[in-house]
Structure formats: C-alpha cells, structure tokens
Design an enzyme around this catalytic site. Structure first.
Site, short mmCIF file in Angstrom:
data_model
loop_
_atom_site.label_atom_id
_atom_site.label_comp_id
_atom_site.label_asym_id
_atom_site.label_seq_id
_atom_site.Cartn_x
_atom_site.Cartn_y
_atom_site.Cartn_z
N ASN A 58 -37.63 -9.54 10.63
CA ASN A 58 -37.22 -9.23 11.99
C ASN A 58 -36.53 -7.86 11.99
O ASN A 58 -35.54 -7.65 11.29
CB ASN A 58 -36.27 -10.33 12.47
CG ASN A 58 -35.79 -10.11 13.89
OD1 ASN A 58 -36.49 -9.58 14.74
ND2 ASN A 58 -34.56 -10.52 14.14
N GLU A 78 -41.06 2.50 10.69
CA GLU A 78 -41.80 2.06 11.87
C GLU A 78 -41.59 0.57 12.08
O GLU A 78 -41.85 -0.24 11.19
CB GLU A 78 -43.30 2.34 11.76
CG GLU A 78 -44.03 1.94 13.04
CD GLU A 78 -45.53 2.15 13.03
OE1 GLU A 78 -46.14 2.06 14.12
OE2 GLU A 78 -46.09 2.40 11.95
N ASP A 113 -44.29 -5.28 21.85
CA ASP A 113 -44.74 -6.32 22.78
C ASP A 113 -44.01 -6.16 24.11
O ASP A 113 -42.78 -6.18 24.15
CB ASP A 113 -44.45 -7.70 22.18
CG ASP A 113 -45.18 -8.83 22.90
OD1 ASP A 113 -45.31 -8.75 24.15
OD2 ASP A 113 -45.60 -9.79 22.24
N GLU A 131 -42.77 -5.38 9.74
CA GLU A 131 -43.72 -6.22 10.48
C GLU A 131 -43.48 -7.68 10.10
O GLU A 131 -43.04 -7.98 8.99
CB GLU A 131 -45.15 -5.78 10.13
CG GLU A 131 -46.25 -6.55 10.83
CD GLU A 131 -46.12 -6.53 12.34
OE1 GLU A 131 -45.74 -7.59 12.88
OE2 GLU A 131 -46.36 -5.49 12.97
N ASP A 134 -47.43 1.53 26.81
CA ASP A 134 -48.42 1.71 27.87
C ASP A 134 -48.11 0.81 29.07
O ASP A 134 -48.94 0.68 29.97
CB ASP A 134 -49.84 1.43 27.36
CG ASP A 134 -49.99 0.03 26.77
OD1 ASP A 134 -48.96 -0.59 26.41
OD2 ASP A 134 -51.14 -0.46 26.66
#
Length: 253
Positions: free
Chosen positions: A130, A78, A153, A103, A189
């Site tokens: 990264n 992920e 983001d 992350e 979203d």
C-alpha cells in the site's frame, strides 16, 4: 534488506483504520509470470515485514536506498505502476537514476520484472505494498527526488470518493518522503479527480505549484501507454499537475 526497530516488536499487529485506494484482485498469474516471480524477484522485489494486512508495511520497518541499489543516486518512485510500462521505459532510458515501482497487484509486478529484465533495467526495484505505508514507513525521510502518480483509480462513484489516493491526508505523507525541491507529478483523465487533486494540493503545506496557469504541461518523461490512449480515445482530456517540495523549516535559531 529492510531494517526493523526492535522497540516496536512487542506492539500488537494493527489493521488499517482508513480505506485504501485499491481493491486487491486475486487473479491467477500466468505460467510466465510465475516463472518471472521465481527467477527475478530476488533482484527486483524488496521484501518487507508486514503488519496485519497482506499489503501492509510494519511501522518501524525501513530500507536504506543506497544499500538496496548498491549506490547513491536520485530516486524516483511511481505509485500504482500497473504493468510497469512507464517506469520500465524511464529506468531503461535513465540508467543514472534509481526507480521504485509501488504496486499491489502481483501479476502487474511480474510483468514489470519481465520487461525490466528484457530491457536491462537493473536500476529498478519493486515493492508489493500500500503506497502511503511505503512513503510513511519504508522509505527514509527526504529520500525521494520525484514521486509519480499517473492515472490513479478515480473511484468515480460519489460513494467511493473517500477511497481516492489524492485526498487531504496524502500530502503530508508525500512531503515526508520527498527531499527539499523534489517533485510530485500527477496525471489523470478524470476531470473531477483532476479538480480534486488541484484543490487538495492548493491547501497542502510544504508544496508549491511548479507550473503556471490551470494545468501543467504533459510530462515528457511519461511514455504514452495504452491506458492513456484509451482515455484519449474516449474523449477524456489528460490533465497533468506538478508540485515542488518546499524547503523544510529549521528549528535552529
């Protein structure tokens, strides 16, 4: 432990020449997060050799997943795992699969370790780096069964769109890491980012859609998080996409 190719040792340390998809926050971790890092990172965090940037991975550095996890099992990665809600839930409920959370925010990684330890999710590892460099350098080619990128983001201001992760340069890096038949799962979203994702992947070599119609069904393996609920509460539609890594071409006659 990561292995480094000695032939690259004499190379100068490089700074990145392309924008990254994050701005690293420097917020202080809580006392509990500091303790988690001190007590749990030895098991959960993969230590990597850096290049010039703090979240870089030195080219030539790689890991052997079987050595990292102590077994051979399917691997799910992920990107942008945040505080780890989705990946900890998945790891705890799918013990036969190995998981890697990528992350750049250390506080989020510390929270992930705390929750993973409470849930007994020992099949999870974390890397503070990264993401494109993880896929390009750290992980062996064709080592990943599924790659998850949920709510990256959006960089919704037009002048910042160049920072978006899902751009034309990304699919070849993802294709390298995924095994033949592996899945790239995306969710956002933000409508314009969803459209960009679909456009980028439509022109990407090595991938075919694994859904019918305009959008994929919601991925049942993605636990509903507060972040996703917030997007829904603001009236934003959640859009999923999923693509399958095509069979690699063989140069053999």
């Amino acid at each position: 432990m990561p292995q480094h190719d000695p032939s690259t040792s004499a190379e100068p340390r490089r700074f990145r020449d392309t924008p990254v998809s994050f701005v690293r926050r420097s917020g202080r971790m809580s006392d509990g997060q500091e303790r988690a890092w001190a007590e749990l990172s030895g098991h959960y965090v993969i230590d990597v050799e850096r290049d010039a940037a703090a979240t870089s991975i030195r080219p030539g550095t790689t890991v052997d997943p079987a050595a990292v996890y102590g077994r051979t099992a399917p691997l799910v990665v992920e990107i942008g795992s945040g505080q780890g809600h989705a990946i900890v839930h998945a790891a705890a409920h799918t013990p036969e699969t190995d998981f890697l959370a990528v992350e750049v925010f250390r506080a989020g990684l510390a929270r992930t370790m705390l929750d993973a330890d409470r849930a007994g999710a020992r099949n999870l590892r974390l890397v503070e780096a990264n993401a494109p460099e993880v896929l390009e350098h750290l992980l062996p080619e064709a080592s990943v069964d599924e790659l998850w990128i949920f709510f990256p983001d959006p960089w919704h201001k037009a002048k910042h769109n160049k920072r978006r992760l899902i751009a034309p340069a990304f699919p070849p890096i993802a294709a390298r890491a995924l095994r033949d038949g592996g899945l790239l799962r995306l969710a956002t979203d933000w409508e314009d980012y969803a459209l960009q994702m679909r456009e980028v992947m439509a022109g990407a070599d090595g991938f075919t859609p694994a859904f019918e119609g305009e959008w994929a069904d919601r991925f049942e393996g993605r636990v509903m998080t507060a972040f996703e609920r917030k997007g829904i509460a603001k009236g934003r539609q959640i859009r999923d996409l999923v693509y399958r890594r095509a069979q690699r071409r063989s140069d053999r006659p």
